[in-house]
Design a protein around this motif. Structure first.
Motif, mmCIF file in Angstrom:
data_model
loop_
_atom_site.group_PDB
_atom_site.id
_atom_site.type_symbol
_atom_site.label_atom_id
_atom_site.label_comp_id
_atom_site.label_asym_id
_atom_site.label_seq_id
_atom_site.Cartn_x
_atom_site.Cartn_y
_atom_site.Cartn_z
ATOM 1 N N ARG A 109 126.196 -17.319 -10.289
ATOM 2 C CA ARG A 109 126.087 -18.602 -10.968
ATOM 3 C C ARG A 109 126.392 -19.751 -10.008
ATOM 4 O O ARG A 109 127.284 -19.661 -9.175
ATOM 5 C CB ARG A 109 127.060 -18.659 -12.140
ATOM 6 C CG ARG A 109 126.707 -17.696 -13.265
ATOM 7 C CD ARG A 109 127.797 -17.652 -14.284
ATOM 8 N NE ARG A 109 127.459 -16.755 -15.391
ATOM 9 C CZ ARG A 109 128.335 -16.229 -16.220
ATOM 10 N NH1 ARG A 109 129.625 -16.507 -16.060
ATOM 11 N NH2 ARG A 109 127.961 -15.444 -17.196
ATOM 12 N N VAL A 169 118.527 -22.242 -15.142
ATOM 13 C CA VAL A 169 118.117 -20.980 -14.521
ATOM 14 C C VAL A 169 117.193 -20.208 -15.453
ATOM 15 O O VAL A 169 116.130 -19.739 -15.060
ATOM 16 C CB VAL A 169 119.347 -20.136 -14.147
ATOM 17 C CG1 VAL A 169 118.907 -18.775 -13.604
ATOM 18 C CG2 VAL A 169 120.193 -20.855 -13.112
ATOM 19 N N TYR A 227 118.636 -14.487 -12.257
ATOM 20 C CA TYR A 227 119.377 -15.300 -11.300
ATOM 21 C C TYR A 227 118.955 -15.005 -9.872
ATOM 22 O O TYR A 227 118.934 -15.907 -9.029
ATOM 23 C CB TYR A 227 120.880 -15.047 -11.471
ATOM 24 C CG TYR A 227 121.529 -15.930 -12.502
ATOM 25 C CD1 TYR A 227 122.215 -17.085 -12.132
ATOM 26 C CD2 TYR A 227 121.453 -15.624 -13.851
ATOM 27 C CE1 TYR A 227 122.804 -17.905 -13.084
ATOM 28 C CE2 TYR A 227 122.025 -16.437 -14.800
ATOM 29 C CZ TYR A 227 122.711 -17.582 -14.421
ATOM 30 O OH TYR A 227 123.291 -18.396 -15.359
#
Length: 296
Positions: A11, A34, A77
């Motif tokens: 993150r 994202v 991600y």
């Protein structure tokens, strides 16, 4: 805890503004930009769920296990499937295929489809065939169809086939139609191979006829004495033996126009040669006429 810590490491240094809720009630914090960048479907879901600017929202990803949802987010991600992620894709291949199809993530769908296709077994062919049909995965669908046609005995013993026979007549009919199509393809290929082989043999026979009756004559007769096996025999040996039988066959002489099967085969070869030969008569340029019997 290790898996959740791994997602935290991916993150950015921005507070999470989306909570992803799984089927078993677990919640995973994520970032809207994202998810929205990776999937247009998730982007619309976030816009509908968000009630104010910078407000946190909740979206539900249902139908799969929480571990599969976590693996799905982890790959989003990363934005790609790295060699380190191959184990994750292998462990959750069917679920990732369903999620990537539902949320329109093409690169992940291709990777999941390739992983499931590479590890497909007859025991799961029926289940994966249905999944491929629902998720529009042609590569997986074709692999399932070929595996079912190749080893249908193992497919019949699977739980997926028994379930389809009891509760899904359309899927059962589709699989049986695939098997019938596969049998028809094999029969058609066998006929085509037989036709090609017949044309090849006829072409060799025509070449041997011209070689035997060429102006220089056939010099392969002396090689027959040295040929111990069929592999060492000259290519025109079989045709010369057939012509020798044709010249001395008692059945053909006793019944003109009839004769045995071998004689009829020889006549067919003569007729075929005559139909394609362009040297039946002498030409103005001095070419000699064809010397093959019955050519004129």
């Amino acid at each position: 805890m290790t898996r959740w810590a791994d997602l935290d490491a991916l993150r950015p240094a921005v507070a999470a503004d989306v909570q992803v809720v799984t089927s078993d009630g677990k919640s995973i914090a994520a970032h809207s930009f994202v998810l929205g960048t990776a999937s247009p479907v998730l982007e619309r879901m976030i816009e509908r769920a968000r009630r104010g600017w910078n407000a946190e929202c909740t979206i539900r990803v249902l139908g799969v296990s929480s571990d599969a949802v976590f693996a799905f987010l982890q790959l989003l991600y990363a934005s790609r499937v790295t060699p380190e992620d191959e184990e994750v894709v292998t462990a959750h291949g069917p679920q990732l295929l369903a999620l990537s199809h539902a949320y329109r993530i093409g690169w992940l769908k291709r990777a999941a489809e390739a992983s499931v296709t590479a590890r497909l077994t007859p025991e799961h062919a029926v289940d994966m065939l249905k999944l491929a049909r629902l998720c529009d995965a042609p590569r997986l669908y074709l692999r399932c169809a070929r595996l079912a046609a190749k080893d249908f005995a193992a497919v019949e013993r699977s739980e997926g086939w028994r379930f389809a026979r009891r509760h899904d007549a359309a899927l059962e009919l589709e699989i049986l139609q695939l098997l019938e199509d596969a049998d028809q393809r094999r029969e058609r290929w066998a006929r085509e191979r037989a036709s090609r082989e017949a044309y090849r043999q006829l072409g060799e026979a025509m070449d041997s006829l011209e070689h035997i009756f060429s102006d220089d004559g056939c010099s392969c007769a002396d090689a027959d004495a040295d040929a111990d096996a069929d592999t060492d025999a000259p290519p025109c040996r079989g045709l010369r033996l057939l012509m020798r039988h044709y010249a001395t066959c008692g059945a053909r002489k006793a019944a003109p126009g009839g004769g045995c099967t071998r004689c009829k085969r020889m006549v067919q070869l003569f007729r075929l040669h005559a139909s394609v030969c362009d040297r039946a008569a002498p030409h103005d340029d001095g070419d000699r006429p064809c010397r093959v019997p019955l050519c004129r």
